[in-house]
Enzyme design. Structure first.
Site, mmCIF file in Angstrom:
data_model
loop_
_atom_site.group_PDB
_atom_site.id
_atom_site.type_symbol
_atom_site.label_atom_id
_atom_site.label_comp_id
_atom_site.label_asym_id
_atom_site.label_seq_id
_atom_site.Cartn_x
_atom_site.Cartn_y
_atom_site.Cartn_z
ATOM 1 N N ASP A 9 0.868 -1.169 0.000
ATOM 2 C CA ASP A 9 0.000 0.000 0.000
ATOM 3 C C ASP A 9 0.914 1.232 0.000
ATOM 4 O OD1 ASP A 9 -2.388 1.666 0.549
ATOM 5 O OD2 ASP A 9 -1.480 1.853 2.531
ATOM 6 N N ASP A 11 -0.308 5.169 0.910
ATOM 7 C CA ASP A 11 -0.639 6.123 1.980
ATOM 8 C C ASP A 11 -0.683 5.411 3.329
ATOM 9 O OD1 ASP A 11 -0.979 8.444 0.362
ATOM 10 O OD2 ASP A 11 -2.911 7.656 -0.301
#
Length: 226
Positions: A9, A11
């Site tokens: 991922d 953020d």
């Protein structure tokens, strides 16, 4: 030698984008004449695709209002990035680059991205931090259903030829863990992001990292028992 795939991922996992996400979301709501969501509320939806995230923050609002909020968020985000370096920056978390460099040196390890960001947003992060050479596949919200749908992970595996048993999803939110479980891959949480440890564990994280220095050993243990 079995190929192994690590999907990150962005953020809250690789970069700390909290300031610009909260400022952009609050700015969009104010511009629409709505009460802005709290920082805590905004952080609960980080990881979802933007329309789904805003719909959760603005329950009861019609599709037209949600669409305007989406565009308002994008406008504020772009403005911050261009005009306010302090709020518009997304620094890498400590140890992130070093961890990517270590993994990239291993012939059997492939790296990918599965993010709720748009392609434009991910490209900005990758160019800002010179990350393009690390990732063989990058999947974004523009091309897939929102997390926790497994589509992005499935696309990463298809692009690299990696098997689910040799794939690990690394993320900071329950959406990442739920996406990984839906795709049948291993799930590794990080505790420096936007969802607490207990939420990551409940969503299916097999392990939770305290820092990037522990990543290599955790991955090796997971693959050893795959």
């Amino acid at each position: 030698m079995s190929l192994t795939l690590v999907i990150f991922d962005v953020d809250g996992t690789l970069v700390d984008s909290q300031a610009q996400i909260t400022a952009s979301m609050q700015g969009a709501f104010v511009a629409e004449g709505l009460k802005p969501p709290s920082r805590a509320a905004v952080l609960t939806i980080v990881g979802l695709s933007l329309p789904q995230a805003i719909a959760q923050l603005a329950p009861g609002q019609g599709a037209a209002t949600v669409a305007r909020l989406v565009e308002g968020y994008k406008d504020h985000y772009t403005h911050l990035r261009a005009n306010d370096p302090q709020a518009g920056g997304s620094p890498l978390f400590p140890g992130a680059r070093e961890a990517l460099e270590r993994l990239a040196q291993r012939d059997e390890v492939l790296l990918g991205v599965a993010t709720g960001k748009s392609r434009r947003g991910l490209t900005h992060v990758i160019e800002t931090h010179d990350l393009a050479h690390f990732f063989l596949t990058t999947q974004v919200a523009d091309d897939h259903p929102s997390k926790p749908h497994p589509s992005m992970i499935q696309a990463c595996m298809a692009a690299t030829g990696a098997e689910a048993a040799r794939t690990v999803m690394v993320g900071d939110t329950s959406f990442d863990m739920e996406m990984g479980r839906a795709a049948g891959v291993r799930c590794l949480g990080v505790d420096w992001g936007y969802h607490p440890r207990v939420q990551l564990q409940a969503a299916g994280a097999e392990r939770i990292l305290d820092d990037f220095a522990a990543l290599d050993a955790a991955l090796d243990e997971m693959w050893e028992i795959a």
